[in-house]
Scaffold this motif. Structure first.
Motif, PDB file in Angstrom:
ATOM      1  N   PHE A  74       5.271   6.334  -4.189  1.00  0.00           N
ATOM      2  CA  PHE A  74       5.059   7.538  -3.305  1.00  0.00           C
ATOM      3  C   PHE A  74       6.334   8.501  -3.881  1.00  0.00           C
ATOM      4  O   PHE A  74       6.000   9.613  -4.140  1.00  0.00           O
ATOM      5  N   LEU A  94       2.409  14.405   4.932  1.00  0.00           N
ATOM      6  CA  LEU A  94       1.132  13.884   5.143  1.00  0.00           C
ATOM      7  C   LEU A  94       0.019  14.318   4.201  1.00  0.00           C
ATOM      8  O   LEU A  94      -0.671  13.572   3.412  1.00  0.00           O
ATOM      9  N   PHE A 127       1.019  12.815   0.863  1.00  0.00           N
ATOM     10  CA  PHE A 127       0.785  11.400   1.230  1.00  0.00           C
ATOM     11  C   PHE A 127      -0.732  11.110   0.925  1.00  0.00           C
ATOM     12  O   PHE A 127      -1.225   9.952   0.145  1.00  0.00           O
ATOM     13  N   ASP A 128      -1.516  11.811   1.449  1.00  0.00           N
ATOM     14  CA  ASP A 128      -2.998  11.671   1.302  1.00  0.00           C
ATOM     15  C   ASP A 128      -3.426  11.661   0.082  1.00  0.00           C
ATOM     16  O   ASP A 128      -4.354  10.867  -0.430  1.00  0.00           O
ATOM     17  N   TYR A 172      -1.644  11.331  -2.839  1.00  0.00           N
ATOM     18  CA  TYR A 172      -1.183   9.906  -3.429  1.00  0.00           C
ATOM     19  C   TYR A 172      -2.023   8.789  -3.316  1.00  0.00           C
ATOM     20  O   TYR A 172      -2.253   8.222  -4.403  1.00  0.00           O
ATOM     21  N   LEU A 173      -2.221   8.660  -2.220  1.00  0.00           N
ATOM     22  CA  LEU A 173      -3.292   7.485  -1.891  1.00  0.00           C
ATOM     23  C   LEU A 173      -4.576   7.658  -2.650  1.00  0.00           C
ATOM     24  O   LEU A 173      -5.116   6.327  -2.891  1.00  0.00           O
ATOM     25  N   ARG A 199      -4.452   1.626   4.641  1.00  0.00           N
ATOM     26  CA  ARG A 199      -3.240   1.506   5.245  1.00  0.00           C
ATOM     27  C   ARG A 199      -2.629   0.089   4.704  1.00  0.00           C
ATOM     28  O   ARG A 199      -1.225  -0.007   4.327  1.00  0.00           O
ATOM     29  N   ASP A 210       0.264   5.146  10.417  1.00  0.00           N
ATOM     30  CA  ASP A 210      -0.350   6.586   9.723  1.00  0.00           C
ATOM     31  C   ASP A 210      -0.303   7.591  10.141  1.00  0.00           C
ATOM     32  O   ASP A 210      -0.479   7.422  11.785  1.00  0.00           O
ATOM     33  N   GLU A 214       4.595  11.854  11.133  1.00  0.00           N
ATOM     34  CA  GLU A 214       5.735  12.284  10.350  1.00  0.00           C
ATOM     35  C   GLU A 214       7.020  11.604  10.414  1.00  0.00           C
ATOM     36  O   GLU A 214       7.658  11.357   9.275  1.00  0.00           O
ATOM     37  N   TRP A 248       4.439   6.104   5.472  1.00  0.00           N
ATOM     38  CA  TRP A 248       4.810   6.955   4.102  1.00  0.00           C
ATOM     39  C   TRP A 248       6.171   6.645   3.716  1.00  0.00           C
ATOM     40  O   TRP A 248       6.495   6.417   2.848  1.00  0.00           O
ATOM     41  N   HIS A 249       6.934   6.324   4.872  1.00  0.00           N
ATOM     42  CA  HIS A 249       8.455   5.592   4.513  1.00  0.00           C
ATOM     43  C   HIS A 249       8.372   4.762   3.417  1.00  0.00           C
ATOM     44  O   HIS A 249       9.410   4.527   2.676  1.00  0.00           O
ATOM     45  N   GLY A 272       6.705   4.288   1.154  1.00  0.00           N
ATOM     46  CA  GLY A 272       6.505   4.514  -0.382  1.00  0.00           C
ATOM     47  C   GLY A 272       7.754   5.202  -0.959  1.00  0.00           C
ATOM     48  O   GLY A 272       7.555   5.614  -1.992  1.00  0.00           O
TER      49      GLY A 272
END
Length: 389
Positions: free
Chosen positions: A149, A183, A186-187, A189-190, A318, A370, A373, A383-384, A386
């Motif tokens: 990420f 977020l 991040f979404d 990226y996934l 996740r 998930d 923030e 997300w951390h 990543g």
């Protein structure tokens, strides 16, 4: 050889060196024989071209791909001989697994030309591992993963963030002021951020081509399978993709695919080595990687969205992300208290409403959530993880 030099110089001149991947500075480029493996599409070719452009004299360097028509009539060892006689010092061979008996010829080149440095890459991890046995004590082989990420944020959004350690994450020492609301990024990226070609048109089509090439060509060629067996691999991957996550039952799988039960474990291992899946093993006191297979995940979340389309399970996504990112620098095994164990730490992964019921008695238990923030106490934002490479 002139045409090879011309093609090599064109590629080197065109490569963008503004951003380099996490492995670039970890590789010891001074090794005389160096290998770089990884699934298709993760950026191995770009990385070696960047190194040539940044660090080497192109008059003494040659990049070739083993798929070149030149090798239909010429041997790799002969090319090395001619290259050294012409003053060559650095030879890069891309997609080396496409060349028959590549490991034997690299061994000869290594033995006959002590002043020549050779770097080779291969997408077929299976074949590279088999060939590396012939090159024991000679070749140093690195494995490359897709974008984290953190790398995605840099490559596509020009946000420069330093890598963080697992210790920093669990101690709530992650501070990323560049992205106050991570977020939405991040979404994305996934869904589309793991492969460096994510910014190109027809990403979904290109990713399916990567999958098809791996299952229909790379694995069957390595394992000497026929075409029908290649189709079985695609069926098996589809079963894994639609599970939440998949807990292997070899007998049931064999019945569904109409193949021998004994073949299922081999097929899963082939797909794991080729970068299509990850098998989560139980903790073992013996040799690493010999634990019982508890769960099977797709290798990354982009594959989940590509292969399952509108039927994705959020919990599966996740867990897939956590395992995919953490396993780069740490051994991850299944946990009796949570979803994953890393060293002495147990991690339970879920949404923002997840409770710590399962890890309540764990000595070092962490709740990974998930859709949040920031973290607090033993609750960590998903997300951390990543940001680790």
């Amino acid at each position: 050889m002139d045409s090879l030099f011309q093609y090599s110089n064109q590629l080197i001149a065109r490569v963008d060196t503004a951003y380099t991947r996490y492995l670039y500075n970890k590789i010891n480029w001074q090794n005389r024989l160096l290998g770089l493996t990884g699934p298709r599409g993760v950026g191995k070719t770009t990385l070696i071209l960047q190194y040539i452009k940044n660090k080497l004299n192109t008059q003494e360097t040659l990049y070739v791909t083993a798929e070149d028509f030149y090798f239909a009539k010429n041997r790799l060892s002969d090319l090395a001989n001619d290259f050294v006689k012409a003053g060559g010092k650095h030879l890069f061979v891309d997609e080396v697994h496409k060349y028959p008996d590549w490991s034997k010829e690299l061994k000869l080149i290594y033995d006959y030309h002590p002043d020549l440095k050779v770097v080779f890459t291969g997408s077929s991890i299976l074949d590279i591992k088999k060939g590396s046995a012939d090159l024991s004590r000679r070749a140093v082989v690195y494995s490359m993963q897709g974008l984290s990420f953190r790398e995605y944020l840099m490559l596509f959004h020009h946000l420069e963030i330093a890598p963080v350690s697992l210790e920093q994450i669990v101690n709530q020492k992650v501070d990323v002021p560049q992205i106050p609301h991570p977020l939405p990024l991040f979404d994305h990226y996934l869904k589309k951020g793991y492969y460096p070609f994510a910014g190109e048109d027809d990403f979904g089509l290109k990713l399916r081509q990567v999958v098809n090439q791996t299952l229909e060509v790379d694995i069957p060629t390595y394992a000497q399978m026929n075409v029908s067996t290649g189709r079985k691999l695609k069926q098996l991957l589809a079963i894994v993709a639609q599970s939440v996550p998949f807990k292997p039952n070899m007998s049931k799988l064999a019945e569904m695919l109409n193949i021998s039960r004994n073949n299922i474990a081999d097929y899963l291992l082939y797909m794991e080595e080729a970068g299509m899946i990850t098998q989560l093993r139980s903790q073992t006191d013996g040799i690493r990687g010999l634990g019982k297979i508890d769960k099977v995940y797709l290798e990354n979340t982009n594959l989940v969205y590509s292969l399952v389309e509108d039927l994705q399970n959020k919990g599966n996504i996740r867990e897939t992300f956590f395992l995919n990112q953490v396993k780069v620098n740490h051994q991850v095994v299944s946990s009796s208290m949570g979803d994953f164990q890393v060293g002495t730490m147990d991690f339970e992964v879920g949404g923002k409403s997840k409770r710590e019921k399962q890890i309540k008695t764990a000595q070092n238990g962490y709740l990974v959530k998930d859709d949040i923030e920031r973290g607090y106490l033993n609750t960590i934002p998903l997300w951390h993880f990543g940001l680790m490479y």
